[in-house]
Design an enzyme around this catalytic site. Structure first.
Site, PDB file in Angstrom:
ATOM      1  N   ASP A 141       8.794   0.387   0.642  1.00 57.13           N
ATOM      2  CA  ASP A 141       7.735   0.509  -0.360  1.00 57.13           C
ATOM      3  C   ASP A 141       8.303   1.159  -1.612  1.00 57.13           C
ATOM      4  O   ASP A 141       9.492   0.994  -1.905  1.00 57.13           O
ATOM      5  CB  ASP A 141       6.570   1.322   0.215  1.00 57.13           C
ATOM      6  N   HIS A 203       1.958   4.295  -4.405  1.00 61.70           N
ATOM      7  CA  HIS A 203       1.733   3.254  -3.407  1.00 61.70           C
ATOM      8  C   HIS A 203       2.449   3.539  -2.093  1.00 61.70           C
ATOM      9  O   HIS A 203       1.869   3.428  -1.004  1.00 61.70           O
ATOM     10  CB  HIS A 203       2.189   1.904  -3.976  1.00 61.70           C
ATOM     11  N   SER A 532      -1.787  -4.333   1.376  1.00 56.69           N
ATOM     12  CA  SER A 532      -0.757  -3.299   1.473  1.00 56.69           C
ATOM     13  C   SER A 532      -1.304  -2.034   2.112  1.00 56.69           C
ATOM     14  O   SER A 532      -0.538  -1.142   2.477  1.00 56.69           O
ATOM     15  CB  SER A 532      -0.197  -2.976   0.090  1.00 56.69           C
TER      16      SER A 532
END
Length: 745
Positions: A141, A203, A532
């Site tokens: 990620d 994220h 995600s």
């Protein structure tokens, strides 16, 4: 991501693809060479081999060395190098080369979510010996924020002895007994980024906390979603592989991370990214990397993508990947929009401003045109940045006809924006300032009110939490099947919570996103949506199964999660059904005791992988159809206008009670005739394998989107359900290679 369907990111990605398709300049290409030559990896000898190959297209060894970006050799063989298209074509013709493809980018695509899946603290402790301390999750990620309380290592001992990775400590990054390893990869030089595994976007921290975050009491986003945040496997170790920068994840970096993660000793890989133009296995970095991972006993879990609600946009399609769609939970966030006439409209947005509930004057964007900058009313009605007259907009709420209009309103010093939802939107988004996202019908209602009132005004109130009694259902943004690359493999595999989920965040990252503007607020936890987010939910569940059954294969873990999934309501997804949710909604507690599993060996996957073409010893040894892979679902693609006819063979392994007898239940619509032989499976011991055969027949069908049902094997409390899907293949669904792949193949 917070804005899973943003046209802005689509535009960026399209520009990236077009730019990298040019042949007039050099760019990074990945050269895949299959299995590594021997088990004793030596960095110098591997690089020397790759230098010698590059010397074939360069004038000197120095030029060859300079062009090399990565040498892959710890887990598989290959390299990434700066090449022209002509040079890439020459290398692709070398005998030892399997495939060559450009370094295209892929896009990144809780408190209550685990409770919603009935996976509470007390429930998870009912199935010993779950602890998770020996499980290592590789997070692919944007990195991680190591100081977050979600990643504290209190009570955790040293890393498992199998760990062989390292911690890159640039920019004051530190590992501990929770974050046991960290690496970063950057094939593109983005000078404004920290060159470290530290997360700048938020994220990666969010995904890691959902999968394996520690318990944090009182986590919230400006008071919303307040509770105890934790991941599905709070004691599992995290190994960070930062492959994504500015929300783009490039192929060369992804393959380098797979090469390292496999050799480092991770148990599970979580990849929350997807590509718009996923290609065949041999030209797909995630397919290649996850293929070598599964051959080493590592399951890769990946996002289905955020290209819904249209069909066929699903990414991460290989059968050895567990592909996850996004679903809702029983909690949702809404924002009341109160008009001056007393009407109240429920907006699909998260508003953390206007805590005093103040009303503001209301204006149409088309009535505030910035004529001095040569804009016209049609452009200002869409609230394009620069199109609005700040003197008319200042201190007012603006009604826009464009879902991205907030940036233009803020730039013109407006007080807030009312904008239309995205198509079929069933999730709320974070915004930089007061925002009410409503349907087009409601946009017309507000417009009529403005035109009929002398002094129109509105109040975009602070967001509220509501119960969603229809949950779970699949999010509108979640990518749907069918699997256009492997028609007879049903994708997605299952769904998990991916809408409005609270998770850890990077304090230097924006908590919201508007084009052309910045949100300078700092938060430790944020609420976002996307596949995600659903991906790490399944990662946490898989870690739970792996910790309980450490010797199970990736296929067995995947099967356990799929066959025990909770069936979804097809009426909520009438057009797409299993193409939206696969086997159903993940149920971690049930997955640790599935009764039967559908196993597959690395040879089975190798055969499937090699069907794309024999190169460098990659040959398909079995003359089987794709549907004969021992997969825990049955998918039958019928050419338009043909009759329904398919025969499947499946094998199940007993992992439940030693002496057990399973009876079959067939649940299909009348148009299908399904025969299962034998109809009873009797086992005498654990580990015993039994075969069964399924015949699916029916009339000729034309332009049938999907017909679905299920086969269920039942023994006492063990319910082993596999979906059956039949659909027609239209000419537009046939896969065609890109011109570049044709040239290089």
């Amino acid at each position: 991501m917070t804005k899973p369907e943003s046209p802005f990111f689509t535009l960026l990605f399209t520009i990236s693809l077009l730019m990298h398709a040019q042949s007039s300049y050099k760019q990074i290409y990945i050269v895949y060479m299959g299995e590594k030559n021997n088990n004793n990896w030596d960095e110098f000898s591997t690089q020397s081999l790759h230098h010698s190959m590059l010397l074939e297209v360069h004038e000197s060894i120095d030029a060859a060395k300079e062009s090399l970006i990565y040498s892959y050799g710890r887990s598989f063989n290959g390299f990434a190098a700066m090449l022209s298209e002509e040079e890439a074509a020459i290398i692709s013709d070398m005998e030892e080369v399997v495939s060559v493809f450009p370094n295209l980018g892929l896009e990144l695509q809780t408190t209550r979510s685990w409770d919603f899946m009935e996976f509470t603290d007390d429930a998870s402790k009912l199935t010993p010996p779950f602890d998770g301390r020996n499980i290592i999750i590789g997070m692919f990620d944007t990195g991680i924020w190591p100081e977050s309380e979600s990643f504290n290592d209190e009570g955790l001992g040293p890393p498992p002895k199998k760990w062989r990775g390292k911690c890159q400590t640039e920019h004051n990054f530190t590992c501990n007994n929770k974050i046991i390893g960290a690496r970063y990869y950057q094939s593109f030089g983005l000078e404004e980024q920290f060159k470290s595994a530290r997360d700048e976007s938020g994220h990666g921290s969010h995904a890691a906390s959902v999968a394996a975050g520690r318990e944090v009491v009182g986590a919230n986003y400006f008071g919303l979603a307040k509770g105890t945040a934790k991941g599905g496997a709070p004691n599992a170790r995290i190994a960070v592989y930062k492959v994504c920068w500015n929300m783009a994840c490039y192929a060369a970096d992804i393959l380098a991370a797979f090469d390292d993660a496999i050799a480092d000793g991770v148990d599970i890989i979580s990849a929350s990214f997807a590509g718009y133009l996923q290609s065949r296995f041999l030209f797909n970095p995630v397919a290649i990397g996850s293929f070598h991972a599964v051959k080493n006993g590592i399951l890769t879990i990946a996002a289905a993508g955020n290209q819904g609600p249209q069909r066929g946009g699903l990414a991460n399609h290989p059968p050895w990947i567990l592909t996850v769609a996004a679903s809702t939970i029983y909690r949702k966030f809404v924002t009341p929009l109160v008009l001056g006439n007393g009407d109240v409209i429920t907006a699909n947005s998260i508003n953390t401003y206007n805590v005093k509930n103040i009303s503001y004057p209301l204006i149409l964007g088309g009535d505030a045109t910035n004529f001095s900058a040569n804009y016209i009313p049609r452009e200002s009605s869409l609230c394009f940045p620069g199109s609005l007259n700040s003197e008319k907009v200042k201190g007012k709420i603006v009604l826009c006809e464009n879902s991205e209009g907030g940036a233009g309103v803020q730039m013109a010093t407006g007080a807030g924006v009312i904008a239309p939802n995205r198509p079929q939107q069933n999730y709320a988004e974070n915004y930089l300032f007061q925002t009410a996202s409503i349907s087009n019908k409601e946009i017309s209602k507000v417009s009529q009110y403005i035109k009929s009132s002398n002094k129109p005004k509105a109040n975009i109130m602070f967001s509220e939490t509501m119960e969603d009694k229809d949950a779970p259902y699949v999010a509108s943004f979640s990518s749907r099947g069918p699997n256009i690359f492997n028609h007879d493999i049903l994708k997605p595999d299952l769904c998990a919570p991916g809408v409005n989920i609270l998770g850890a965040w990077s304090p230097i990252a924006s908590p919201s996103m508007f084009i052309g503007t910045e949100d300078f607020r700092s938060v430790e936890y944020n609420i976002i949506s996307g596949t995600s987010v659903s991906c790490p939910h399944v990662t946490g569940a898989a870690a739970y199964v792996k910790a309980t059954h450490p010797t199970w294969s990736p296929a067995a873990i995947k099967s356990a999660l799929m066959t025990t999934a909770n069936p979804m309501d097809p009426k909520m997804h009438e057009y797409e059904k299993e193409f939206a949710y696969g086997s159903g909604h993940v149920k971690p507690l049930y997955a640790v005791d599935p009764g039967l599993v559908f196993n597959a060996t690395k040879e089975d996957y190798s055969d499937f992988f090699c069907k794309e073409g024999p190169r460098n010893g990659c040959k398909s040894t079995k003359a089987l159809k794709p549907w004969d892979l021992n997969y825990p679902s049955l998918s039958l693609a019928v050419k338009d206008g043909n009759a329904i006819k398919g025969n499947f063979v499946r094998a199940v392994t007993n992992v439940g009670m030693p002496k057990s007898t399973y009876d079959v239940i067939i649940d299909v619509p009348h148009i299908l005739k399904v025969k299962v032989e034998p109809s009873t499976l009797a086992f005498s011991k654990v580990g015993e394998e039994k075969f069964f055969f399924v015949e699916v027949t029916g009339p000729k069908i034309s332009q049938v989107p999907i017909i679905s049902g299920s086969i269920t094997w039942v023994h006492l409390n063990h319910i082993v359900r596999i979906p059956i899907v039949v659909y027609t293949i239209l000419p537009c669904m046939e896969f065609r290679n890109s011109s570049l792949n044709q040239h290089l193949n």
